[in-house]
Design a protein around this motif. Structure first.
Motif, PDB file in Angstrom:
ATOM      1  N   ASN A  58       0.905  -1.031  -0.078  1.00 22.20           N
ATOM      2  CA  ASN A  58      -0.182   0.093   0.187  1.00 22.20           C
ATOM      3  C   ASN A  58       0.682   1.306  -0.416  1.00 22.20           C
ATOM      4  OD1 ASN A  58      -1.964   2.323   0.573  1.00 22.20           O
ATOM      5  ND2 ASN A  58      -1.893   1.925   2.093  1.00 22.20           N
ATOM      6  N   LEU A  60      -0.235   4.187   0.023  1.00 21.53           N
ATOM      7  CA  LEU A  60      -0.323   5.238   1.133  1.00 21.53           C
ATOM      8  C   LEU A  60       0.052   4.909   2.328  1.00 21.53           C
ATOM      9  CD1 LEU A  60      -4.198   5.635   0.213  1.00 21.53           C
ATOM     10  CD2 LEU A  60      -2.248   6.934  -0.444  1.00 21.53           C
ATOM     11  N   TYR A  99      -6.318   2.425  -6.056  1.00 21.87           N
ATOM     12  CA  TYR A  99      -6.881   3.631  -6.311  1.00 21.87           C
ATOM     13  C   TYR A  99      -6.373   3.894  -7.512  1.00 21.87           C
ATOM     14  CZ  TYR A  99      -4.404   3.386  -1.356  1.00 21.87           C
ATOM     15  OH  TYR A  99      -3.912   2.456  -0.182  1.00 21.87           O
ATOM     16  N   GLU A 101      -8.167   6.602  -9.309  1.00 22.51           N
ATOM     17  CA  GLU A 101      -7.885   7.812  -8.857  1.00 22.51           C
ATOM     18  C   GLU A 101      -7.222   8.452  -7.785  1.00 22.51           C
ATOM     19  OE1 GLU A 101     -11.874  10.499  -9.610  1.00 22.51           O
ATOM     20  OE2 GLU A 101     -12.469   8.766 -10.820  1.00 22.51           O
ATOM     21  N   THR A 103      -5.980   9.813  -4.288  1.00 24.53           N
ATOM     22  CA  THR A 103      -6.959   9.498  -3.240  1.00 24.53           C
ATOM     23  C   THR A 103      -7.568  10.660  -2.208  1.00 24.53           C
ATOM     24  OG1 THR A 103      -6.454   7.199  -2.352  1.00 24.53           O
ATOM     25  CG2 THR A 103      -7.268   8.550  -0.889  1.00 24.53           C
ATOM     26  N   THR A 105      -9.901  10.925  -0.044  1.00 20.41           N
ATOM     27  CA  THR A 105      -9.995  10.838   1.559  1.00 20.41           C
ATOM     28  C   THR A 105      -9.837  10.050   1.713  1.00 20.41           C
ATOM     29  OG1 THR A 105     -12.593  10.549   0.399  1.00 20.41           O
ATOM     30  CG2 THR A 105     -11.972   9.377   2.521  1.00 20.41           C
ATOM     31  N   ASN A 106      -9.504  10.057   2.874  1.00 19.63           N
ATOM     32  CA  ASN A 106      -8.673   9.024   4.124  1.00 19.63           C
ATOM     33  C   ASN A 106      -9.803   8.830   5.790  1.00 19.63           C
ATOM     34  OD1 ASN A 106      -5.532   9.331   2.651  1.00 19.63           O
ATOM     35  ND2 ASN A 106      -5.836  11.527   2.873  1.00 19.63           N
ATOM     36  N   THR A 130      -6.911   3.861   5.588  1.00 20.03           N
ATOM     37  CA  THR A 130      -7.677   4.092   4.893  1.00 20.03           C
ATOM     38  C   THR A 130      -7.572   2.702   4.180  1.00 20.03           C
ATOM     39  OG1 THR A 130      -6.841   6.641   4.725  1.00 20.03           O
ATOM     40  CG2 THR A 130      -7.420   5.445   2.846  1.00 20.03           C
ATOM     41  N   LYS A 134     -10.786   0.019   3.010  1.00 27.53           N
ATOM     42  CA  LYS A 134     -11.227  -0.010   2.115  1.00 27.53           C
ATOM     43  C   LYS A 134     -11.200  -1.960   1.703  1.00 27.53           C
ATOM     44  CE  LYS A 134      -9.087   1.391  -1.669  1.00 27.53           C
ATOM     45  NZ  LYS A 134     -10.083   2.603  -2.414  1.00 27.53           N
TER      46      LYS A 134
END
Length: 284
Positions: A58, A60, A99, A101, A103, A105-106, A130, A134
């Motif tokens: 991930n 993020l 993902y 697009e 992100t 929203t977190n 996040t 998901k």
């Protein structure tokens, strides 16, 4: 064992499983599986009808300058290990699948993420929360298995699931260790033979802190200082933090109260990787 790479396939597969009255055990990972991960799969297989493993590195949860590009991704080997440990289905999405697009929203869990790993890696836990949210949304109602080695992460995920009424039961599983006490980690592969030997100082420091508590020491600052001194005596180890905390609030108590349980948490860098470990201790 089925290997699925799209969110829709994974979601539909588990919806079909539950429609047949079967329970689902979810094991979220970033791959590079070791015995710690396999113990989660076996625990899920023992408790649930269907074991669903996810393998996704991930982006993020990696900060600038961290090891995202270098993180090991031995997918074929992981799949062999997963099948032998009892996985029924494996979700292996690409980054663009997870993902599609940027992100906007977190998911942020307050308080529990401000110290320790949150202080050292400020964006890390928002990335974890996040992606786990998901995965929970994709997988649907299930039991989700996480290792206690990443103890702060486990506490964050538990609180997130409770606060957001996610249809997931969080199950924490014990740390799996090498024979010399080193906690198993995907990042251990980065260690040279000399560094690998030096890394055992982390577990020794934790056990020394536990021994102080068992001998009656009730001042957390004294215990923390002693654990730190053991790490600092190892030339190849650089201490990040050594703390004594309440296992739920992750706050350090003023004094240790008899009959309670505390968690000793430590991170030290040995060579390239930052190595995490922790130990639960009952206060006499």
């Amino acid at each position: 064992m089925q290997v699925l790479s799209t969110k829709s396939e994974f979601r539909e597969h588990l919806e079909t499983v539950r429609a047949l009255g079967r329970t689902v055990g979810l094991v979220p990972t970033m791959g590079a599986l070791h015995e710690g991960h396999l113990s989660l799969l076996r625990a899920a297989a023992n408790d649930c009808d269907v074991v669903a493993l996810t393998i996704f590195v991930n982006p993020l949860q990696f900060g600038a300058g961290e090891d995202l590009d270098a993180y090991p991704r031995p997918l074929e080997h992981d799949l062999e290990l997963a099948e032998a440990a009892g996985a029924d289905v494996v979700f292996t999405p690409t980054t663009s699948e997870m993902y599609p697009e940027p992100t906007l929203t977190n998911v942020h869990v307050d308080r529990l993420t401000s110290s320790m790993e949150g202080a050292s890696r400020p964006t890390h836990f928002d990335g974890v929360s996040t992606v786990v949210t998901k995965l929970f949304n994709i997988a649907g109602p299930c039991r989700a298995y996480f290792g206690e080695k990443d103890f702060q992460q486990l506490a964050v995920v538990r609180r997130m699931a409770a606060d957001l009424d996610q249809s997931v039961e969080i199950v924490g599983c014990p740390i799996v260790r090498e024979t010399d006490g080193l906690a198993m980690s995907s990042r251990n592969v980065y260690l040279s033979s000399t560094e690998r030997e030096a890394a055992t100082v982390i577990n020794r420091a934790l056990r020394a802190g536990a021994a102080m508590i068992e001998a009656g020491e009730s001042d957390p600052s004294v215990i923390e200082a002693h654990m730190a001194s053991i790490i600092n005596a190892e030339p190849l180890a650089a201490l990040d933090y050594a703390v004594v905390v309440d296992p739920e609030s992750l706050l350090t108590p003023d004094r240790l109260a008899s009959g309670t349980t505390v968690r000793l948490l430590m991170v030290a860098q040995v060579g390239t990787p930052r190595l995490l470990d922790n130990l639960g201790v009952d206060v006499p």
